[in-house]
Scaffold this active site. Structure first.
Site, short mmCIF file in Angstrom:
data_model
loop_
_atom_site.label_atom_id
_atom_site.label_comp_id
_atom_site.label_asym_id
_atom_site.label_seq_id
_atom_site.Cartn_x
_atom_site.Cartn_y
_atom_site.Cartn_z
N SER A 115 0.83 -1.21 0.00
CA SER A 115 0.00 0.00 0.00
C SER A 115 0.86 1.25 0.00
O SER A 115 1.54 1.55 -0.97
CB SER A 115 -0.95 -0.02 1.19
OG SER A 115 -1.84 1.07 1.16
N ASP A 260 -4.13 5.79 -2.67
CA ASP A 260 -2.89 5.20 -2.20
C ASP A 260 -2.49 4.09 -3.18
O ASP A 260 -3.13 3.91 -4.22
CB ASP A 260 -3.00 4.70 -0.76
CG ASP A 260 -4.05 3.62 -0.56
OD1 ASP A 260 -4.67 3.20 -1.56
OD2 ASP A 260 -4.23 3.17 0.58
N ASP A 262 -2.52 0.74 -3.46
CA ASP A 262 -3.41 -0.35 -3.88
C ASP A 262 -4.85 0.11 -3.97
O ASP A 262 -5.75 -0.71 -4.04
CB ASP A 262 -3.27 -1.55 -2.93
CG ASP A 262 -3.66 -1.22 -1.49
OD1 ASP A 262 -3.58 -0.04 -1.10
OD2 ASP A 262 -4.04 -2.15 -0.75
N ASP A 264 -7.19 1.06 -2.11
CA ASP A 264 -8.31 0.71 -1.23
C ASP A 264 -8.76 1.92 -0.42
O ASP A 264 -9.75 1.86 0.30
CB ASP A 264 -7.95 -0.46 -0.31
CG ASP A 264 -6.80 -0.16 0.65
OD1 ASP A 264 -6.08 0.83 0.43
OD2 ASP A 264 -6.61 -0.94 1.61
#
Length: 483
Positions: A115, A260, A262, A264
């Site tokens: 992340s 960010d 990834d 999510d």
């Protein structure tokens, strides 16, 4: 039974696996984790803990970091050696693994990602069937124990590898959250941070173009690049917001969105380039769901965390919803949502969860819902949130590093410090004390060696400023250092 050498693995955390490359995370560790995960899930299936409709496969994807593909391949090798099939999704964001796990009805899913962590880190996020979370209390410790012991069962035949990088079903599902026909002309800045979001944004943009939706997307740091030439994609860091803010202003955009690594998490900027704190987005999305024509005749439930709650609770009450508080952290939020059947759950940390996305968090759904809300209300993002910010001003999250005293002791001391005022107390997640006109929450970070402070008031900016100074000075007097 094959006994691999015992190996201590220190990259297991409360909710996932995060480690420094070459220190406590490498390809051997990833292989062990993949094999242990597959073996344990297979054992649970045999024990009839998993529905017959679930296929013996694990979905896996990885982010764009230079180290991710090799770690993914090592994890795949471990899963295949455990006799479990693998659905390789290619380069993905975490929510794509959540989607695929439920869509393909697999035993579980893995996203290889760190992340927003530094470039020399990586990790794995794991879910079981139905995209249910796995934490240290719900199976992660068991996976760690088996991965460390190396006591793997020999299985024949090995699993089969299936490559399924097609994102069409996932994009279909995202687009089902909004009515494209309702969209009005908007210009949006989207900053993917050179992470994994870019390809998904492109596919959404094409759907909007195909539907003749009057949406213009300005792309910033768009191309996936595992070297992160423009810095680690983490909009929580103030200096990392500048490129999005500048693009919003220079393009006269209606709003800005930043992700960010990834994707999510989704972060918002208004037309003035101002960063909008996550707690106000939670309130806005709660209102969007509660006021949708498709809302159930009975009151829908909204789940939220206790760090900042005045605005969210007020909106839920005004909109006729049911409020349900939960401890911070994705596993807690998801569990409470499943138990209550909540339509939406949100954390001020920019994690947003949706019943119709398998009770999982998504960084794409929030901005789609937002452009629909701007279109249907005719209001700007500034108009939607500014009134709420004035009504319930908050400090934003303040992080402190502790030197000579532990977090539990600090929390105990601050409770004693304010005992004279007889505040109402909530100990669901750290310590929350509510004095009527203002409140604060002080809690230990689940992921970093920090203690986190949030303060909010009932419409009193001057009181907020006073209390920020008061508590910061008190913490510093206890040996805490503002991070």
């Amino acid at each position: 039974m094959t006994n691999y050498p015992t190996k201590k693995i220190t990259s297991f955390k409360a909710y996932d696996i995060r480690g420094e490359l070459g220190v406590n995370l490498d390809e051997d560790i990833s292989y062990r984790i993949g094999r242990a995960f597959a073996q344990i899930l297979t054992t649970q299936r045999i024990a009839n803990e998993v529905a017959d409709s679930v296929q013996s496969a694990i979905a896996i994807g990885c982010d764009i970091r230079d180290s991710s593909e090799a770690l993914k391949q090592a994890t795949i090798a471990g899963i295949l050696d455990a006799g479990v099939d693998v659905i390789d999704l290619g380069m993905t964001g975490t929510e794509e693994v959540y989607f695929a796990t439920s869509y393909y009805q697999t035993l579980g899913g893995i996203e290889v990602t760190a992340s927003h962590n530094p470039i020399n880190y990586n990790g794995l996020k794991l879910v079981r069937e139905g995209s249910r979370p796995i934490s240290s209390d719900t199976g992660l410790a068991e996976i760690q124990q088996l991965a460390e012991s190396g006591q793997f069962i020999e299985v024949q035949p090995k699993g089969k590898l299936l490559n399924k990088p097609d994102k069409r079903a996932y994009i279909d599902h995202l687009m089902s959250f909004i009515d494209i026909a309702k969209l009005k002309p908007l210009t949006i800045v989207v900053n993917s941070g050179n992470g994994s979001a870019g390809p998904v944004v492109d596919l959404i943009e094409q759907r909007l173009i195909d539907a003749n939706a009057p949406i213009t997307i300005i792309k910033v740091h768009h191309e996936p690049d595992g070297r992160f030439p423009n810095g680690i994609p983490n909009p929580m860091i103030i200096k990392n917001r500048l490129s999005t803010q500048q693009a919003v202003l220079s393009n006269h955009a209606d709003l800005g969105i930043a992700f960010d690594g990834d994707f999510d998490r989704c972060f918002f900027f208004d037309a003035n380039g101002e960063f909008v704190e996550g707690s106000y987005i939670v309130g806005m999305l709660a209102q969007a769901f509660l006021q949708k024509p498709s809302a159930k005749p009975t009151a829908e439930t909204i789940v939220y965390d206790p760090r900042v709650l005045y605005n969210t609770e007020a909106i839920i009450k005004e909109s006729g919803g049911q409020a349900q508080i939960s401890k911070s952290g994705h596993s807690f939020i998801k569990q409470v949502m499943r138990e209550s059947g909540a339509v939406y759950g949100g954390e001020m940390s920019a994690h947003h969860y949706f019943r119709d996305f398998f009770y999982c968090d998504s960084g794409m759904i929030p901005w789609l819902l937002t452009i629909e809300l701007l279109s249907t209300t005719g209001k700007s993002l500034t108009q939607l949130v500014q009134e709420r910010i004035s009504a319930y001003p908050s400090s934003g999250e303040m992080n402190f590093r502790l030197t000579d005293v532990g977090a539990d002791e600090i929390i105990e001391r601050i409770e004693q410090q304010y005992a004279y005022a007889s505040p109402s107390k909530l100990a669901l997640d750290g310590l929350s004390l509510d004095f009527g006109e203002w409140r604060f929450n002080l809690r230990t970070s689940n992921t970093e060696p920090l203690i986190r402070l949030n303060i909010e008031t009932q419409g009193d900016e001057a009181l907020l400023a006073d209390k920020i100074t008061e508590i910061q000075e008190w913490l510093e007097g206890q040996g805490a250092v503002l991070a």
